[in-house]
Structures are given as C-alpha cells and as structure tokens.
Design an enzyme around this catalytic site. Structure first.
Site, mmCIF file in Angstrom:
data_model
loop_
_atom_site.group_PDB
_atom_site.id
_atom_site.type_symbol
_atom_site.label_atom_id
_atom_site.label_comp_id
_atom_site.label_asym_id
_atom_site.label_seq_id
_atom_site.Cartn_x
_atom_site.Cartn_y
_atom_site.Cartn_z
ATOM 1 N N LYS A 13 38.304 31.840 43.165
ATOM 2 C CA LYS A 13 39.431 30.905 43.023
ATOM 3 C C LYS A 13 40.056 30.584 44.387
ATOM 4 C CE LYS A 13 41.840 33.563 40.211
ATOM 5 N NZ LYS A 13 41.006 34.778 40.172
ATOM 6 N N ARG A 87 48.849 33.902 34.525
ATOM 7 C CA ARG A 87 47.964 35.004 34.157
ATOM 8 C C ARG A 87 48.326 35.578 32.794
ATOM 9 N NH1 ARG A 87 46.537 36.533 39.812
ATOM 10 N NH2 ARG A 87 44.913 38.110 39.813
ATOM 11 N N ARG A 126 34.323 42.419 50.056
ATOM 12 C CA ARG A 126 35.129 41.295 50.541
ATOM 13 C C ARG A 126 36.026 41.652 51.724
ATOM 14 N NH1 ARG A 126 38.724 37.947 46.227
ATOM 15 N NH2 ARG A 126 40.006 39.822 46.045
ATOM 16 N N ARG A 160 41.554 44.033 51.429
ATOM 17 C CA ARG A 160 42.735 44.192 50.581
ATOM 18 C C ARG A 160 42.795 45.599 50.011
ATOM 19 N NH1 ARG A 160 43.009 39.047 46.625
ATOM 20 N NH2 ARG A 160 43.695 40.723 45.241
ATOM 21 N N ARG A 171 42.017 45.672 37.168
ATOM 22 C CA ARG A 171 42.318 44.234 37.267
ATOM 23 C C ARG A 171 41.477 43.453 36.259
ATOM 24 N NH1 ARG A 171 41.125 43.819 43.381
ATOM 25 N NH2 ARG A 171 41.464 41.587 43.270
HETATM 26 P P1 AMP Z 1 45.145 37.922 43.364
HETATM 27 O O1 AMP Z 1 45.295 37.770 44.828
HETATM 28 O O2 AMP Z 1 45.350 36.652 42.605
HETATM 29 O O3 AMP Z 1 43.879 38.640 42.988
HETATM 30 O O4 AMP Z 1 46.346 38.885 42.883
HETATM 31 C C1 AMP Z 1 46.460 40.215 43.381
HETATM 32 C C2 AMP Z 1 47.420 41.005 42.527
HETATM 33 O O5 AMP Z 1 48.728 40.389 42.562
HETATM 34 C C3 AMP Z 1 47.084 41.081 41.045
HETATM 35 O O6 AMP Z 1 46.138 42.113 40.762
HETATM 36 C C4 AMP Z 1 48.466 41.364 40.435
HETATM 37 O O7 AMP Z 1 48.859 42.708 40.646
HETATM 38 C C5 AMP Z 1 49.359 40.476 41.285
HETATM 39 N N1 AMP Z 1 49.477 39.105 40.735
HETATM 40 C C6 AMP Z 1 49.030 37.946 41.319
HETATM 41 N N2 AMP Z 1 49.314 36.884 40.559
HETATM 42 C C7 AMP Z 1 49.957 37.355 39.463
HETATM 43 C C8 AMP Z 1 50.480 36.760 38.281
HETATM 44 N N3 AMP Z 1 50.402 35.432 38.079
HETATM 45 N N4 AMP Z 1 51.069 37.557 37.369
HETATM 46 C C9 AMP Z 1 51.173 38.896 37.558
HETATM 47 N N5 AMP Z 1 50.676 39.537 38.639
HETATM 48 C C10 AMP Z 1 50.073 38.781 39.588
#
Ligand code: AMP
Length: 223
Positions: A13, A87, A126, A160, A171
């Site tokens: 994404k 989400r 990654r 990360r 996740r």
């Molecule tokens: P991402 O970078 O999108 O993979 O997000 C990393 C982490 O941030 C996720 O595993 C969640 O802990 C948190 N996170 C990101 N976006 C959301 C969301 N829309 N709702 C809840 N937690 C989020």
C-alpha cells in the site's frame, strides 16, 4: 479523486501510494506514518502508541480518526490516498461522515491481494530510507550496491520495530478480524476494486491505474 488502498501489512500500500503521489499528484495520508511521527515526538501519547504498535495491535479509533480529521481539515489537495485507514468499520463510518461534511467523494477502494506467505517474506526483509521513506526489500528490491537511496540519495536505512515475525502474526490477525470486513462493506457500497498485489511494482501500479481510469471515465473504459 479520493481513494482507499486496502490490504494486509506488506501488501504494498505504501509503495503504491508513493507512486500515486508522484504520478497523479494525489496526497498520501498514512495513519501508520502519522503514528510513527507521534511516537518519535517522545510525548506521553507517543509512548502509549508505540507500545500498541510494537505489539502489532490497532491504536484506538478515536486517535486515528482524530489524526485523519486534522489532516483533511488542514490540507488542500486534488485528492487523497488513504493508506492504512480505515482499518475498522467504525473508522470507515467516520471517514464517510468526514467526507460528507467536506463535500468530498470516495472514488475507489482498491483491495491489494497478496497471500500470507508472501506477506511474511516481504515484511521480514523490509527496510526504509530514513530520508524519504522509500521502501526496499532484501530479496525483491535490495538497497543499491552504492548504498544510496534511488529516490533521494540518502544513505541511512531503518527497519521498523514492528517488522518482525511475531508482531506481523498479530498484525495479520488484527487485519483478518477487524479490517477484512471492510471488503464487504465497500463491496456493498459498489466502491470495491481488486488488484493482484503479487506482481512487480510497475505491474501493480499499472493495474491500479487501469482501475482509476475506469472510475474517472467509466464510458471510455467500457468502449
Ligand atoms: P502501517 O504503517 O499502516 O502498517 O501501521 C503500523 C501500525 O500503526 C499498525 O500495526 C497499528 O498499530 C497502527 N495503525 C496504523 N493505522 C491504523 C489505523 N487506521 N487504526 C489503528 N491502528 C493503526
């Protein structure tokens, strides 16, 4: 044009959102990036968010909806790419409400499909350029041999904290329990499009472009 990129962690994404920014002038709104900025700020809220993220769980709806509301109210853009938001169903409802308030429309929800083994393979390999956020992968897209980011020339790369197998399993669980119902939600709203996320980055970008062109000009796409 406003679009949502929907898919599990590692589906690509972020990579595709950056392409869309570059090639279509849309603005990426990544709640993951916003939360990482909050955790880096060292505030009490940032510290709490960091713990939740490192466990691979979802941050509360109130926090992420607040972040998105703030951005939508303060940024002028020809359109947004929602990356990692919504989400949950509550977040999807809130986004619909925010768009109604601002008179914006949701043009497409693109579900990026990638199988679980590939997600694990991608995520554990990654790394990200610390300067510009460009994403690399030890197997499929290694950091160039001169050690410089192809996008910005930066030489610092980070992994990360939540890109490890244990966190990723959690996740993925969160994705299947709380986020995957959005596929049905947006299907019922006639907004859902599916794209195979397994191909090369350019191929996936082309598939997304095809969807966006068909949405922008449905008659031309049918012709
Ligand atoms: P991402 O970078 O999108 O993979 O997000 C990393 C982490 O941030 C996720 O595993 C969640 O802990 C948190 N996170 C990101 N976006 C959301 C969301 N829309 N709702 C809840 N937690 C989020």
């Amino acid at each position: 044009m406003n679009i949502i990129l929907l898919g599990p962690p590692g589906a690509g994404k972020g990579t595709q959102a950056r392409r869309l920014e570059k090639h279509r002038g849309l603005v990426q709104l990544s709640t993951g990036d916003m939360l990482r900025a909050a955790r880096a700020s060292g505030t009490e809220m940032g510290r709490r968010v960091a713990e939740v993220m490192d466990r691979g769980e979802l941050v509360t709806d109130d926090i992420v909806i607040g972040l998105i509301r703030e951005r939508l109210e303060s940024s002028a853009a020809p359109g947004f790419i929602f990356d990692g938001f919504p989400r949950t169903l509550a977040q999807a409802d809130a986004l619909g409400e925010l768009m109604r308030e601002t008179g914006a429309t949701l043009d497409a929800v693109i579900e990026m499909q990638v199988d679980d083994d590939e997600l694990v393979r991608r995520i554990t390999a990654r790394s990200t350029c610390a300067g510009c956020g460009e994403v690399y992968n030890d197997i499929t897209r290694p950091i160039p041999s001169d050690g410089k980011c192809t996008n910005c020339g930066g030489t610092e790369f980070t992994r990360r904290a939540d890109d490890n197998e244990e966190s990723l399993r959690q996740r993925l669980m969160e994705y299947y329990k709380k986020t995957s119902p959005l596929i049905g939600y947006y299907y019922a709203k006639d907004a859902l499009h599916r794209v195979d996320g397994l191909g090369e980055i350019d191929e996936v970008e082309a598939a997304i472009a095809e969807v966006l062109d068909s949405v922008r000009s449905p008659a031309a796409a049918r012709a």
